[in-house]
Structures are given as C-alpha cells and as structure tokens.
Motif scaffolding. Structure first.
Motif, PDB file in Angstrom:
ATOM      1  N   LYS A  45       0.831  -1.207   0.000  1.00 58.17           N
ATOM      2  CA  LYS A  45       0.000   0.000   0.000  1.00 58.17           C
ATOM      3  C   LYS A  45       0.869   1.262   0.000  1.00 58.17           C
ATOM      4  CE  LYS A  45      -3.440  -2.849   0.537  1.00 58.17           C
ATOM      5  NZ  LYS A  45      -4.237  -3.270  -0.643  1.00 58.17           N
ATOM      6  N   GLN A  46       1.864   1.287  -0.900  1.00 57.13           N
ATOM      7  CA  GLN A  46       2.846   2.362  -0.895  1.00 57.13           C
ATOM      8  C   GLN A  46       2.661   3.295  -2.091  1.00 57.13           C
ATOM      9  OE1 GLN A  46       5.556  -0.677  -1.173  1.00 57.13           O
ATOM     10  NE2 GLN A  46       5.989  -0.923   0.992  1.00 57.13           N
ATOM     11  N   ASP A  47       3.371   4.417  -2.033  1.00 62.14           N
ATOM     12  CA  ASP A  47       3.362   5.392  -3.109  1.00 62.14           C
ATOM     13  C   ASP A  47       3.931   4.745  -4.373  1.00 62.14           C
ATOM     14  OD1 ASP A  47       3.726   7.479  -4.885  1.00 62.14           O
ATOM     15  OD2 ASP A  47       4.619   8.839  -3.423  1.00 62.14           O
ATOM     16  N   PRO A  48       3.168   4.727  -5.471  1.00 61.59           N
ATOM     17  CA  PRO A  48       3.660   4.088  -6.705  1.00 61.59           C
ATOM     18  C   PRO A  48       4.987   4.648  -7.189  1.00 61.59           C
ATOM     19  CG  PRO A  48       1.319   4.571  -6.883  1.00 61.59           C
ATOM     20  CD  PRO A  48       1.785   5.219  -5.625  1.00 61.59           C
ATOM     21  N   LYS A  49       5.246   5.928  -6.941  1.00 63.54           N
ATOM     22  CA  LYS A  49       6.499   6.516  -7.419  1.00 63.54           C
ATOM     23  C   LYS A  49       7.704   5.976  -6.650  1.00 63.54           C
ATOM     24  CE  LYS A  49       4.497  10.699  -9.341  1.00 63.54           C
ATOM     25  NZ  LYS A  49       4.479  12.172  -9.375  1.00 63.54           N
ATOM     26  N   ILE A  50       7.510   5.665  -5.372  1.00 65.96           N
ATOM     27  CA  ILE A  50       8.590   5.050  -4.603  1.00 65.96           C
ATOM     28  C   ILE A  50       8.812   3.619  -5.082  1.00 65.96           C
ATOM     29  CG2 ILE A  50       9.288   4.280  -2.297  1.00 65.96           C
ATOM     30  CD1 ILE A  50       7.754   6.624  -1.128  1.00 65.96           C
ATOM     31  N   VAL A  51       7.723   2.899  -5.330  1.00 61.66           N
ATOM     32  CA  VAL A  51       7.825   1.506  -5.778  1.00 61.66           C
ATOM     33  C   VAL A  51       8.475   1.429  -7.155  1.00 61.66           C
ATOM     34  CG1 VAL A  51       6.522  -0.569  -6.378  1.00 61.66           C
ATOM     35  CG2 VAL A  51       5.838   0.805  -4.401  1.00 61.66           C
ATOM     36  N   ILE A  52       8.068   2.293  -8.070  1.00 61.11           N
ATOM     37  CA  ILE A  52       8.634   2.245  -9.425  1.00 61.11           C
ATOM     38  C   ILE A  52      10.122   2.554  -9.402  1.00 61.11           C
ATOM     39  CG2 ILE A  52       8.235   4.660 -10.099  1.00 61.11           C
ATOM     40  CD1 ILE A  52       7.660   1.599 -12.329  1.00 61.11           C
ATOM     41  N   ASN A  53      10.552   3.412  -8.483  1.00 60.85           N
ATOM     42  CA  ASN A  53      11.975   3.722  -8.360  1.00 60.85           C
ATOM     43  C   ASN A  53      12.757   2.478  -7.931  1.00 60.85           C
ATOM     44  OD1 ASN A  53      14.278   5.684  -8.110  1.00 60.85           O
ATOM     45  ND2 ASN A  53      14.158   5.001  -5.991  1.00 60.85           N
ATOM     46  N   TRP A  54      12.218   1.729  -6.973  1.00 57.94           N
ATOM     47  CA  TRP A  54      12.881   0.509  -6.534  1.00 57.94           C
ATOM     48  C   TRP A  54      12.868  -0.558  -7.634  1.00 57.94           C
ATOM     49  CZ3 TRP A  54      15.867  -1.151  -2.652  1.00 57.94           C
ATOM     50  CH2 TRP A  54      16.020  -0.339  -1.532  1.00 57.94           C
ATOM     51  N   VAL A  55      11.745  -0.702  -8.297  1.00 57.93           N
ATOM     52  CA  VAL A  55      11.622  -1.737  -9.329  1.00 57.93           C
ATOM     53  C   VAL A  55      12.547  -1.454 -10.502  1.00 57.93           C
ATOM     54  CG1 VAL A  55      10.045  -2.717 -11.045  1.00 57.93           C
ATOM     55  CG2 VAL A  55       9.294  -2.427  -8.689  1.00 57.93           C
ATOM     56  N   MET A  56      12.602  -0.203 -10.941  1.00 59.18           N
ATOM     57  CA  MET A  56      13.401   0.147 -12.115  1.00 59.18           C
ATOM     58  C   MET A  56      14.899   0.239 -11.804  1.00 59.18           C
ATOM     59  SD  MET A  56      11.507   0.312 -14.747  1.00 59.18           S
ATOM     60  CE  MET A  56       9.819   0.527 -15.270  1.00 59.18           C
ATOM     61  N   ASN A  57      15.232   0.965 -10.746  1.00 62.52           N
ATOM     62  CA  ASN A  57      16.639   1.264 -10.480  1.00 62.52           C
ATOM     63  C   ASN A  57      17.366   0.158  -9.734  1.00 62.52           C
ATOM     64  OD1 ASN A  57      16.224   3.753 -11.676  1.00 62.52           O
ATOM     65  ND2 ASN A  57      15.786   4.771  -9.757  1.00 62.52           N
ATOM     66  N   ASN A  58      16.663  -0.615  -8.942  1.00 58.83           N
ATOM     67  CA  ASN A  58      17.320  -1.658  -8.154  1.00 58.83           C
ATOM     68  C   ASN A  58      17.036  -3.057  -8.700  1.00 58.83           C
ATOM     69  OD1 ASN A  58      18.458  -0.074  -5.662  1.00 58.83           O
ATOM     70  ND2 ASN A  58      16.402   0.715  -5.950  1.00 58.83           N
ATOM     71  N   LEU A  59      15.758  -3.430  -8.716  1.00 60.24           N
ATOM     72  CA  LEU A  59      15.413  -4.787  -9.140  1.00 60.24           C
ATOM     73  C   LEU A  59      15.788  -5.048 -10.589  1.00 60.24           C
ATOM     74  CD1 LEU A  59      13.945  -7.499  -8.437  1.00 60.24           C
ATOM     75  CD2 LEU A  59      11.937  -6.474  -9.495  1.00 60.24           C
ATOM     76  N   LEU A  60      15.285  -4.209 -11.502  1.00 62.27           N
ATOM     77  CA  LEU A  60      15.517  -4.454 -12.930  1.00 62.27           C
ATOM     78  C   LEU A  60      17.001  -4.349 -13.266  1.00 62.27           C
ATOM     79  CD1 LEU A  60      14.080  -5.105 -15.546  1.00 62.27           C
ATOM     80  CD2 LEU A  60      13.826  -2.663 -15.975  1.00 62.27           C
ATOM     81  N   GLY A  61      17.705  -3.436 -12.590  1.00 71.85           N
ATOM     82  CA  GLY A  61      19.131  -3.286 -12.850  1.00 71.85           C
ATOM     83  C   GLY A  61      19.909  -4.546 -12.531  1.00 71.85           C
ATOM     84  N   VAL A  62      19.651  -5.149 -11.368  1.00 72.93           N
ATOM     85  CA  VAL A  62      20.395  -6.353 -10.989  1.00 72.93           C
ATOM     86  C   VAL A  62      19.920  -7.574 -11.782  1.00 72.93           C
ATOM     87  CG1 VAL A  62      18.905  -7.070  -9.061  1.00 72.93           C
ATOM     88  CG2 VAL A  62      21.346  -7.558  -8.972  1.00 72.93           C
ATOM     89  N   LEU A  63      18.654  -7.585 -12.171  1.00 76.24           N
ATOM     90  CA  LEU A  63      18.169  -8.677 -13.031  1.00 76.24           C
ATOM     91  C   LEU A  63      18.895  -8.670 -14.369  1.00 76.24           C
ATOM     92  CD1 LEU A  63      14.294  -8.617 -12.447  1.00 76.24           C
ATOM     93  CD2 LEU A  63      15.874 -10.433 -11.775  1.00 76.24           C
ATOM     94  N   ASN A  64      19.014  -7.492 -14.971  1.00 73.81           N
ATOM     95  CA  ASN A  64      19.719  -7.381 -16.250  1.00 73.81           C
ATOM     96  C   ASN A  64      21.188  -7.741 -16.103  1.00 73.81           C
ATOM     97  OD1 ASN A  64      17.378  -6.582 -17.556  1.00 73.81           O
ATOM     98  ND2 ASN A  64      17.768  -4.403 -17.272  1.00 73.81           N
ATOM     99  N   GLU A  65      21.772  -7.321 -14.991  1.00 73.78           N
ATOM    100  CA  GLU A  65      23.186  -7.610 -14.753  1.00 73.78           C
ATOM    101  C   GLU A  65      23.440  -9.103 -14.627  1.00 73.78           C
ATOM    102  OE1 GLU A  65      26.514  -6.667 -11.287  1.00 73.78           O
ATOM    103  OE2 GLU A  65      24.800  -5.322 -11.523  1.00 73.78           O
TER     104      GLU A  65
END
Length: 262
Positions: A112-132
């Motif tokens: 139940k969090q702010d979507p902008k905070i979640v998208i920042n984590w998903v894009m900059n952290n999760l997706l980055g390490v997945l691609n790596e």
C-alpha cells in the motif's frame, strides 16, 4: 477494368501506382474456385446494446468475445498512467518486460505504498540487478512481498535509504532466506535516533573540517550537504537524517533574533 472470358489471370493491386498488376495465368476458369465453402456457416455479429436476434444461425456476441481477451497494450499503458501517475517511458518499460508490470502492481497491493517510490525501486534496483545477472523477472530471488516489506522499513524511518540498499543486496545474496526485518535486526542496521550519539558524531565531523566550517559560515550553504554526508558515513548511513540536519544547523549556522537558524 473488365476482363473478358479469355483473360484468366491473377492480379494484385499496387497502392502506389493505383493499378492492377498481373501475377500469373490460369489454365482454366475453374482454378479460381468461384464456389461457396459449404463448411463455413453464415456469421452474424451482435453487441450487447443490440436486440438479441433469436433463431439465427452463426450468432456471435462481440461483447462476450471482448471479455475473453486479455488487457491489450494500449489500454494497459493508459491504465497504468492514469492509476499510478507514472511517466510514459516508465510505463513502456513495465509493459515491455515480461512479468514486470505484475511484479510492480503486487508490490503496491501488498505494501500500500506510493507508486512513485515503488517504481523507483523496481526500475533502479530490481531491474538493474536482473539485467546484470541475465535473469527474468520470474527468476528474481526477491519476491514482491519481500520488496514491499523492505520499502516499508525505509518509509517508516526504521532504516535509511543507504541501509535499505544494503539490505536489498543481502536479500539477493541470501536468496530471500531472511526477511528484511530479520536482516536489519541481526546486522544492527536500525536507524540511530539517540540525540546524544548523533550530536557526538556531528561535533566530531565539525572538528575535523574547520575549512568547510568557514566556507559554510561565509555563505556557501551547499557545504551543509557535505557535513550531512560525512556524519552519515561515520554512522554507516544509520543516522536519523532529520535530527542530523537539525543538530548540524544548530552548531554551524548563525541564529536570528528569534533563536532560529538563518
């Protein structure tokens, strides 16, 4: 253009020249197959706002078929932009990466969090390490519920943003064998709120940087960010940022007549 019976050819239409172009000859008229297909019954399309046509063969409800279709890309992008107020480029990435949109929405649903905070984590952290690591979203060792728990720790002020990144790295390494709360507790990474400990750290940094103190007091206000960064480095990123800033301002900035820092 009308062709006589002797003209047994197959033609195509060129949209650029607006002319028909012969492709190949036919040996006989029957090669055209000008006969109805007996196995195809008549097809009648009907929408919900139309009166039902009883006793009609081949009656098909367009609305019923539409309900069976998955959410189409254009509608999906519009919904994400409208519901979460996200930038179109971020939405395009969410839709393009298989499973990423579902992951993002599950994190929001759980935390139940702010979507902008979640998208920042998903894009900059999760997706980055997945691609790596060359992994797909479905192969992520960090599940949506665990990421939501980590984000809540940061939002609620239990850990700082720098510590949250360290916890994320530990979760990835541990293959989510420990929860974010357990990692923070076992590592002693909780945020420091003790004013005595915070003040001691601030005084230590101020004493070690006399030149920066002079610059700050001469009007170079951006130097304050360097002091905050040094204090957080001394505290391993665990200092309460609000208290750290307030203590530094009280020690470094001149005060106005009403007792506030100028």
């Amino acid at each position: 253009m009308i062709f006589g019976h002797c003209c047994n050819k197959t033609f195509e239409y060129c949209f650029l020249s607006r002319k028909t172009i012969p492709l190949r000859d036919k040996e006989a008229k029957q090669d055209y197959r000008f006969m109805p297909e007996p196995n195809l019954p008549p097809l009648v399309l009907m929408d919900d706002d139309e009166r039902p046509m009883k006793h009609r063969q081949g009656l098909v409800s367009v609305s019923a078929l539409r309900a069976l279709l998955p959410e189409l890309p254009a509608g999906l992008r519009s919904r994400l932009i409208q519901n979460y107020n996200l930038r179109p480029d971020l939405v395009a990435t969410l839709v393009k990466e298989d499973g990423l949109m579902e992951y993002f929405e599950e994190v929001i649903e759980v935390g139940k969090q702010d979507p902008k905070i979640v998208i920042n984590w998903v894009m900059n952290n999760l997706l980055g390490v997945l691609n790596e690591c060359g992994l797909s979203v479905s192969q992520s060792p960090i599940k949506p519920g665990a990421l939501a728990e980590l984000i809540n720790l940061q939002i609620n002020g239990i850990i700082s943003s720098s510590v949250a990144k360290k916890v994320f790295a530990m979760m990835w390494k541990d293959n989510e064998s420990r929860s974010p709360v357990k990692i923070v507790a076992e590592s002693g990474w909780g945020i420091i709120c003790d004013p005595v400990q915070l003040e001691a750290a601030c005084i230590d940094i101020i004493a070690k940087h006399p030149k920066q103190v002079e610059l700050l007091r001469s009007g170079h206000v951006k130097v304050m960010n360097k002091f905050i960064g040094q204090v957080q480095k001394l505290l391993d990123g665990r200092g309460d940022p609000i208290q750290v800033k307030r203590i530094l301002e009280s020690k470094l900035l001149p005060r106005t007549g009403d007792g506030r820092c100028s």
